[in-house]
Design an enzyme around this catalytic site. Sequence first.
Site, PDB file in Angstrom:
ATOM      1  N   ASP A  43       8.999  15.192  -1.485  1.00  0.00           N
ATOM      2  CA  ASP A  43       8.073  14.141  -2.180  1.00  0.00           C
ATOM      3  C   ASP A  43       9.414  13.427  -2.743  1.00  0.00           C
ATOM      4  OD1 ASP A  43       6.572  11.882  -1.541  1.00  0.00           O
ATOM      5  OD2 ASP A  43       5.468  13.267  -2.623  1.00  0.00           O
ATOM      6  N   ASP A  44       9.994  11.933  -1.967  1.00  0.00           N
ATOM      7  CA  ASP A  44      10.498  11.035  -2.938  1.00  0.00           C
ATOM      8  C   ASP A  44      11.806  12.047  -3.207  1.00  0.00           C
ATOM      9  OD1 ASP A  44       8.400   9.684  -2.909  1.00  0.00           O
ATOM     10  OD2 ASP A  44       8.646   8.629  -4.820  1.00  0.00           O
ATOM     11  N   CYS A  82       5.558   6.990   1.227  1.00  0.00           N
ATOM     12  CA  CYS A  82       5.823   8.280   1.639  1.00  0.00           C
ATOM     13  C   CYS A  82       3.955   7.975   2.677  1.00  0.00           C
ATOM     14  CB  CYS A  82       4.464   8.958   0.979  1.00  0.00           C
ATOM     15  SG  CYS A  82       5.093   9.290  -1.003  1.00  0.00           S
ATOM     16  N   HIS A 136       0.526  12.570   4.562  1.00  0.00           N
ATOM     17  CA  HIS A 136       0.038  11.710   2.834  1.00  0.00           C
ATOM     18  C   HIS A 136      -1.956  12.439   3.240  1.00  0.00           C
ATOM     19  CE1 HIS A 136       0.849   9.308  -0.338  1.00  0.00           C
ATOM     20  NE2 HIS A 136      -0.707   8.922  -0.088  1.00  0.00           N
ATOM     21  N   ASP A 332      10.655  12.300   2.822  1.00  0.00           N
ATOM     22  CA  ASP A 332       9.960  11.077   3.270  1.00  0.00           C
ATOM     23  C   ASP A 332      11.007   9.526   3.305  1.00  0.00           C
ATOM     24  OD1 ASP A 332       9.200  11.211   0.619  1.00  0.00           O
ATOM     25  OD2 ASP A 332       7.095  10.818   0.552  1.00  0.00           O
ATOM     26  N   HIS A 333      11.941   9.326   2.202  1.00  0.00           N
ATOM     27  CA  HIS A 333      12.435   8.227   1.741  1.00  0.00           C
ATOM     28  C   HIS A 333      13.251   8.964   0.270  1.00  0.00           C
ATOM     29  CE1 HIS A 333       8.845   8.127  -1.048  1.00  0.00           C
ATOM     30  NE2 HIS A 333       8.310   8.271   0.036  1.00  0.00           N
TER      31      HIS A 333
END
Length: 553
Positions: A43-44, A82, A136, A332-333
Amino acid sequence: MLPPGRGLLWLGLVLGSACASLGSAAPGSVATDALNVLLIIVDDLRPSLGCYGDKLVRSPNIDQLASHSLLFQNAFAQQAVCAPSRVSFLTGRRPDTTRLYDFNSYWRAHAGNFSTIPQYFKQNGYVTVSVGKVFHPGISSNHSDDSPYSWSLPPYHPSSEKYENTKTCKGPDGELHANLLCPVDVAEVPEGTLPDKQSTERAIQLLEKLRTSAVPFFLAVGYHKPHIPFRYPQEFQKLYPLENVTLAPDPQVPAGLPPVAYNPWMDIRQREDVQALNLSVPYGPIPTDFQRKIRQSYFASVSYVDTQVGRLLSALDGLELARSTIVALTSDHGWALGEHGEWAKYSNFDVATRVPLLVYVPGRTAPLPEAGGRLFPYIDPFASASESMEPGRQAGDLVELLSLFPTLAGLAGLRVPPRCPVPSFHVELCREGRNLLKYFQFGDLEEEPHARGNPRELVAYSQYPRPADAPQWNSDKPSLKDIKVMGYSIRTVDYRYTVWVGFSPREFLANFSDVHAGELYFVDSDPWQDHNVYNASQGRALPPPLMPTPEGT
Ligand SMILES: *[C@@H]1O[C@H](CO)[C@@H](O)[C@H](O)[C@H]1NC(C)=O
Ligand SMILES: *[C@@H]1O[C@H](CO)[C@@H](O)[C@H](O)[C@H]1NC(C)=O
Ligand SMILES: *[C@@H]1O[C@H](CO)[C@@H](O)[C@H](O)[C@H]1NC(C)=O
Ligand SMILES: *[C@@H]1O[C@H](CO)[C@@H](O)[C@H](O)[C@H]1NC(C)=O
Ligand SMILES: *[C@@H]1O[C@H](CO)[C@@H](O)[C@H](O)[C@H]1NC(C)=O
Ligand SMILES: *[C@@H]1O[C@H](CO)[C@@H](O)[C@H](O)[C@H]1NC(C)=O
């Protein structure tokens, strides 16, 4: 929620109770030598990793995975938040097709009944399992991680997740706070564990069971860190003494940045330690000593996740599954760590949209391990400053995260879903991304992948919505009904070009005659994207930043 009979059988498999041959229960048919898939979603996570050239960050286990993988240097997510990003790449559709730009709708009810990556594998005879944050949670996955469509078993969520945002961080006053910076003594936190540790343990248990299954598996493991709050075992801080932690190369809000492009990072401001800084809204800045601490804790969280990936992969290896399992790792980014004066995702900049993307394919991206040989032994990040890992294969071409769907399908030997027509709301199974299989076709294992086709023709599209032309309380995460402007962004090998245009959330229509602002940054002369030359470029020929129509590959 599971189909009767089959659900019980899968459950029996996982709980270890006696069960008959799974092969006969498989809903589709797959070759007995079909490859398994382990998809790791962090995540992130921006590419602040050793294997992406970061000199500070200790990520020896992910670097080791990279050394046996094909690493995409220029992979971009379709929206830097997300739920929209996950729904986009898990369905292989752009946010304009899933119609999810916020957290508040379920695509099957709201846009179209689009198939997901795990659903496709499940329909092709795989047992599909979700551990941690894959979809999510909440409305965007129908409060069920898209069960029963995507998963053969009820998705697993770590029990200690519920403490993530509670007061478990010891402050200088000795009291517990809900802080942004949250290094913890794991023995002292509720349940004596952390969510990502629990997810790793669960995933390893599952691998042990799935190994003996007669059908291949698709196991997705979603790690929560380095998402805020930075709640991680405190010893990881020692890897990053504050004096070694640099600031962002461009910590100021750039003079030429259109206000609509700026996101005011409201979520970190809600944490107690950040509140105490009394920052001005929307531009800050954050005092430099605290900037260093944020970066320290982000990097420490990355190293903590790296150890979890290391434990998971060494278990895969120990179970002799590395010979038969594709491993993909992505995020996700990204996340801005002070670049442009920002501390969040929520933008179209490279720091927010660029993601790590590594894919290990047994016998293809690396030779098959010999019997009893180890590809992924656990590497302790605390043991001597890690010698740099041999890089593996790399591809520099621009790729989009939503290409993961056709690519994983193809690598596993399943039929690659056909290209989507426009529009494709009525089509359950199709792909908007390219099929990246050609990057995995190596003449022989010594040969470097060469540019196939003209890299200048490749683009990665991202987009970000805003409720107003100037930053305000909901600029980071506007609800659909509040969206007034959409920033459509294209990244080519040479530049990033973004136009912010009027957008109607009722009709889902962008008005490209209604340009609110523009951004243009050249990659070579301005890699951090601080010198907006959009105005100077007006009147020159640039490709229109429209969403692409389906293309050849
Ligand atoms: C979402 O979940 C609810 C409750 O389980 C279910 O009734 C509904 O059919 C689901 N929606 C879709 C589109 O499957
Ligand atoms: C959506 O797709 C799933 C899986 O193919 C199918 O079971 C379901 O009936 C579909 N729902 C609708 C409303 O078409
Ligand atoms: C911090 O930087 C110094 C000087 O470059 C280096 O010797 C030391 O190993 C670094 N510490 C860590 C934990 O990386
Ligand atoms: C670009 O032009 C617009 C409209 O004239 C103006 O508001 C903006 O400040 C200009 N931006 C830069 C970076 O010069
Ligand atoms: C925070 O800002 C408020 C209002 O500007 C001021 O009254 C207060 O003293 C500030 N607190 C600190 C710790 O700077
Ligand atoms: C698009 O924007 C232009 C310029 O603001 C405006 O004249 C036009 O009416 C808009 N079109 C629609 C369909 O809203």
